[in-house]
Motif scaffolding. Structure first.
Motif, PDB file in Angstrom:
ATOM      1  N   VAL A 207       0.844  -1.205   0.000  1.00 20.18           N
ATOM      2  CA  VAL A 207       0.000   0.000   0.000  1.00 20.18           C
ATOM      3  C   VAL A 207       0.880   1.257   0.000  1.00 20.18           C
ATOM      4  CG1 VAL A 207      -1.772   1.290   1.255  1.00 20.18           C
ATOM      5  CG2 VAL A 207      -1.942  -1.184   1.083  1.00 20.18           C
TER       6      VAL A 207
ATOM      7  N   TYR B 124      -6.077   9.181  -4.085  1.00 22.78           N
ATOM      8  CA  TYR B 124      -4.681   9.392  -3.696  1.00 22.78           C
ATOM      9  C   TYR B 124      -4.516  10.560  -2.727  1.00 22.78           C
ATOM     10  CZ  TYR B 124      -3.078   5.929  -7.031  1.00 22.78           C
ATOM     11  OH  TYR B 124      -2.839   4.749  -7.691  1.00 22.78           O
TER      12      TYR B 124
ATOM     13  N   GLU C 158      -5.719   6.502   4.952  1.00 25.29           N
ATOM     14  CA  GLU C 158      -5.911   6.289   3.515  1.00 25.29           C
ATOM     15  C   GLU C 158      -7.124   5.406   3.247  1.00 25.29           C
ATOM     16  OE1 GLU C 158      -2.147   5.289   3.801  1.00 25.29           O
ATOM     17  OE2 GLU C 158      -1.452   7.278   3.235  1.00 25.29           O
TER      18      GLU C 158
ATOM     19  N   ARG D 294     -10.287   7.452   3.794  1.00 25.26           N
ATOM     20  CA  ARG D 294     -10.466   8.353   2.654  1.00 25.26           C
ATOM     21  C   ARG D 294     -10.989   7.571   1.438  1.00 25.26           C
ATOM     22  NH1 ARG D 294      -5.059  10.550   1.576  1.00 25.26           N
ATOM     23  NH2 ARG D 294      -4.802   8.663   0.381  1.00 25.26           N
ATOM     24  N   GLY D 295     -10.387   6.391   1.214  1.00 23.29           N
ATOM     25  CA  GLY D 295     -10.819   5.557   0.097  1.00 23.29           C
ATOM     26  C   GLY D 295     -12.264   5.108   0.257  1.00 23.29           C
TER      27      GLY D 295
ATOM     28  N   HIS E 182     -14.641   8.046  -0.549  1.00 27.08           N
ATOM     29  CA  HIS E 182     -14.740   8.430  -1.961  1.00 27.08           C
ATOM     30  C   HIS E 182     -15.336   7.307  -2.818  1.00 27.08           C
ATOM     31  CE1 HIS E 182     -13.055  12.368  -1.588  1.00 27.08           C
ATOM     32  NE2 HIS E 182     -11.996  11.906  -0.954  1.00 27.08           N
ATOM     33  N   ILE E 183     -15.052   6.055  -2.458  1.00 20.73           N
ATOM     34  CA  ILE E 183     -15.647   4.937  -3.211  1.00 20.73           C
ATOM     35  C   ILE E 183     -17.160   4.922  -3.002  1.00 20.73           C
ATOM     36  CG2 ILE E 183     -15.817   2.400  -3.310  1.00 20.73           C
ATOM     37  CD1 ILE E 183     -12.727   2.417  -2.686  1.00 20.73           C
TER      38      ILE E 183
ATOM     39  N   LYS F  28     -18.601   7.739  -5.030  1.00 23.21           N
ATOM     40  CA  LYS F  28     -18.537   7.416  -6.470  1.00 23.21           C
ATOM     41  C   LYS F  28     -19.626   6.410  -6.834  1.00 23.21           C
ATOM     42  CE  LYS F  28     -16.721   4.218  -8.211  1.00 23.21           C
ATOM     43  NZ  LYS F  28     -17.395   2.983  -8.632  1.00 23.21           N
TER      44      LYS F  28
ATOM     45  N   LEU G  97      -9.367   0.317  -8.558  1.00 21.51           N
ATOM     46  CA  LEU G  97      -9.436   0.714  -7.146  1.00 21.51           C
ATOM     47  C   LEU G  97      -8.328   0.032  -6.346  1.00 21.51           C
ATOM     48  CD1 LEU G  97     -13.293   0.526  -6.471  1.00 21.51           C
ATOM     49  CD2 LEU G  97     -11.934   2.513  -7.101  1.00 21.51           C
TER      50      LEU G  97
ATOM     51  N   ALA H 132      -4.974   1.659  -6.235  1.00 28.19           N
ATOM     52  CA  ALA H 132      -4.833   2.857  -5.405  1.00 28.19           C
ATOM     53  C   ALA H 132      -4.449   2.431  -3.984  1.00 28.19           C
ATOM     54  CB  ALA H 132      -6.158   3.616  -5.398  1.00 28.19           C
ATOM     55  N   PRO H 133      -3.953   3.378  -3.180  1.00 33.06           N
ATOM     56  CA  PRO H 133      -3.542   2.996  -1.821  1.00 33.06           C
ATOM     57  C   PRO H 133      -4.732   2.792  -0.876  1.00 33.06           C
ATOM     58  CG  PRO H 133      -3.059   5.310  -2.228  1.00 33.06           C
ATOM     59  CD  PRO H 133      -3.596   4.769  -3.506  1.00 33.06           C
ATOM     60  N   VAL H 134      -5.531   1.800  -1.188  1.00 32.77           N
ATOM     61  CA  VAL H 134      -6.680   1.426  -0.353  1.00 32.77           C
ATOM     62  C   VAL H 134      -6.660  -0.096  -0.233  1.00 32.77           C
ATOM     63  CG1 VAL H 134      -9.178   1.621  -0.043  1.00 32.77           C
ATOM     64  CG2 VAL H 134      -7.997   3.284  -1.462  1.00 32.77           C
TER      65      VAL H 134
ATOM     66  N   LYS I  92     -17.930   0.111  -0.790  1.00 32.94           N
ATOM     67  CA  LYS I  92     -19.066  -0.316  -1.611  1.00 32.94           C
ATOM     68  C   LYS I  92     -20.290  -0.565  -0.721  1.00 32.94           C
ATOM     69  CE  LYS I  92     -16.916  -1.214  -5.707  1.00 32.94           C
ATOM     70  NZ  LYS I  92     -17.505  -0.024  -6.261  1.00 32.94           N
TER      71      LYS I  92
END
Lengths: 320, 243
Positions: free
Chosen positions: A73, A105, B4, B7-8, B11-12, B15, B85, B88-90, B99
């Motif tokens: 990660v 990010y 992180e 945050r992921g 935003h997921i 989205k 996805l 990304a850093p998730v 989800k």
């Protein structure tokens, strides 16, 4: 020299079948490193392992100084990946897709919009920034997928078959962008079927066949392997259908290959070879139209090192 | 790392709301279906409609959360965007929770509309808001997680949709939505206590001032406990797609 990627004995088995067979290599920071091989050679599997999408069966790797087994990660923050499939969200516009990537990010709000617009301009998509990804052409989709991998300004970019399916103009444009990325100091790990693409773009190339690396060198170094013997290519003003066989008989011990409208003779003393060719042409009432000393191509090196025909690779991908 | 992931997840979820929810399939399964069903019962017996409101709200929770949740993961696996996805850093569990949260927020919005409309139109006055929220929030997470689990149990989108109908309809008939659990035969009664919608219906019923079969604290505890019980195997099953 600093290493962007260090791979030791990386191995992957799928249901008892080996996909990647104990490969070891390093990628220097700032170079474009090519992974060249046919379908099923293990190129994509290697990228998947290096980017954390698949777990190695054995071996280890460090990407940007992070162990892929324990620090993937952390590494993901520093690398970008362009998969073979252009996999952005159909329902989002080009701009929304890039902003979403920026959100993942952690790029601040104002900065991520500016970054997204900058990338859309760089890739010639700004005029279509509000169009849905689904409405983009294949080339535009590819460009946006690459732009998405660059949103967070990665130090390392994995490109998996970036030009497959693109027309000649789009592929050329993409190669120019890859050169720009290298010029800006980004390390590029590139898999490709296209020998000329690897030749143009890569500082070093690893040839991968059936999960094993058979050679790693610069394009020039690989070509030198095929250049051990000089080669001469000739054509005649009048076609001589039996020329290859007859010259092969006269030039015992040399390899004579019939090409499309030409004959290539590998090895031997150039003076003796030329005299034999001129003599044969005269006997058959014709003249030599051209005689060229052939410099080996990457294709020659590929054939020599892998025993595979590049045409097979291109056919697999419906290549150009 | 945890930052992180958070945050992921956020935003997921946003989205997913934008790309999948408030689209025809989610609307038809999440709103039209429970409303149509309840309407059918109302037309049969309009005088006791107030008694059906907890069932209507519970069905809205069930169908609004699972409508798209059983689809989105396999759909994204198929088009490759789930891999996007993962690059990304998730973490994988972060992606799954994002989800699930998307389905939960959609379910919350739809359920809020249905609940408010029912309370206002029927003039219900004895609604205990805190109890209702304490039941609805874990219920939304439970059924969204159930949708995710059913999704990753199979590989194809249509398989997941078909598979999801079995527990959904089983719960509609056995969990006290239309028929009180106390009137069920003993065997079916035992089954109903093994199904999460029972605790949702019972808790909502008590939030609306009616008597319940189970203490509301137990309803809440069972629902909260079910969240990790459903998310854990879903994460493991999803991880198996990336061996």
């Amino acid at each position: 020299m600093a290493k962007a990627i260090e791979v030791t004995g990386l191995t992957k088995y799928y249901q008892g079948l080996v996909a990647v067979d104990s490969i070891s290599f390093d990628v220097n920071a700032g170079e474009v490193f090519g992974f060249l091989g046919p379908n099923g050679a293990g190129k994509t599997t290697t990228i998947r392992m290096l980017t954390g999408l698949s777990k190695p069966t054995a071996g280890s790797a460090r990407v940007l100084d992070c162990d892929i087994a324990t620090e993937i990660v952390k590494a993901k923050k520093e690398f970008g990946v362009v998969p073979e499939q252009s996999n952005m969200y159909d329902e989002l516009s080009g701009l929304e897709n890039l902003i979403f990537m920026g959100q993942l990010y952690g790029i601040p709000r104002l900065e991520r919009r500016a970054r997204a617009e900058e990338l859309l301009k760089t890739f010639g998509l700004f005029e279509r920034k509000d169009s849905k990804f689904a409405a983009y052409s294949r080339g535009m989709k590819r460009a946006l997928t690459i732009a998405a991998a660059l949103v967070h300004k990665p130090r390392l970019l994995f490109l998996d078959e970036p030009t497959v399916g693109l027309d000649v103009v789009a592929a050329r444009s993409l190669r120019a962008i890859i050169k720009q990325l290298k010029a800006s100091g980004i390390t590029v790990f590139l898999t490709t079927h296209y020998l000329e693409e690897a030749d143009i773009l890569c500082d070093r190339i690893a040839l991968l066949v059936k999960g094993k690396i058979v050679a790693i060198d610069s394009p020039a170094g690989l070509k030198a392997i095929a250049e051990e013997e000089p080669a001469l290519e000739v054509s005649f003003k009048t076609p001589l259908p039996h020329a290859a066989g007859e010259l092969g008989r006269r030039l015992q011990g040399l390899e004579v290959v019939k090409l499309d409208g030409r004959i290539r003779i590998h090895g031997g003393d150039t003076d003796i070879v030329l005299r034999a060719i001129l003599g044969y042409a005269g006997e058959n009432g014709t003249q030599v139209a051209s005689a060229t000393s052939v410099r080996p191509s990457l294709e020659d090196a590929f054939i020599k090192l892998t025993g595979l025909s590049p045409a097979v690779m291109l056919a697999e991908k419906g290549g150009r | 790392m945890w930052y992180e992931n958070l945050r992921g997840i956020y935003h997921i979820a946003l989205k997913d709301m934008k790309t999948y929810y408030f689209k025809p399939p989610a609307i038809s399964w999440g709103i039209v279906f429970p409303v149509a069903w309840i309407l059918a019962f109302y037309l049969r017996n309009p005088r006791n409609f107030e008694e059906l409101v907890p069932g209507l709200v519970a069905m809205t929770v069930l169908f609004s959360t699972t409508a798209m949740e059983v689809v989105v993961i396999n759909f994204e696996l198929r088009i490759g965007s789930l891999e996007r996805l993962l690059l990304a850093p998730v973490s994988l569990s972060g992606i799954l929770i994002g989800k699930i949260l998307g389905g939960t927020i959609f379910g919350l919005m739809i359920t809020a509309v249905i609940t408010l409309a029912s309370v206002v139109s029927l003039g219900l006055s004895s609604v205990h808001i805190i109890y209702l929220l304490l039941i609805l929030l874990p219920s939304l997470l439970v059924f969204s997680s159930l949708g995710a689990l059913l999704c990753v149990l199979v590989k194809e989108v249509f398989e997941a949709q078909t598979l999801a109908n079995l527990p959904r309809f089983l719960m509609v008939f056995l969990c006290g939505v239309f028929v009180p659990i106390s009137t069920l035969p003993p065997v079916l009664k035992q089954i109903s206590y093994a199904l999460p919608l029972t605790y949702t219906v019972d808790g909502i019923r008590q939030s609306f001032g009616s008597a319940g079969d189970i203490a509301i604290a137990i309803d809440i505890l069972v629902l909260v406990a079910l969240i990790p019980i459903l998310i854990f195997p879903a994460t493991k099953l999803l991880a198996r797609r990336f061996v």
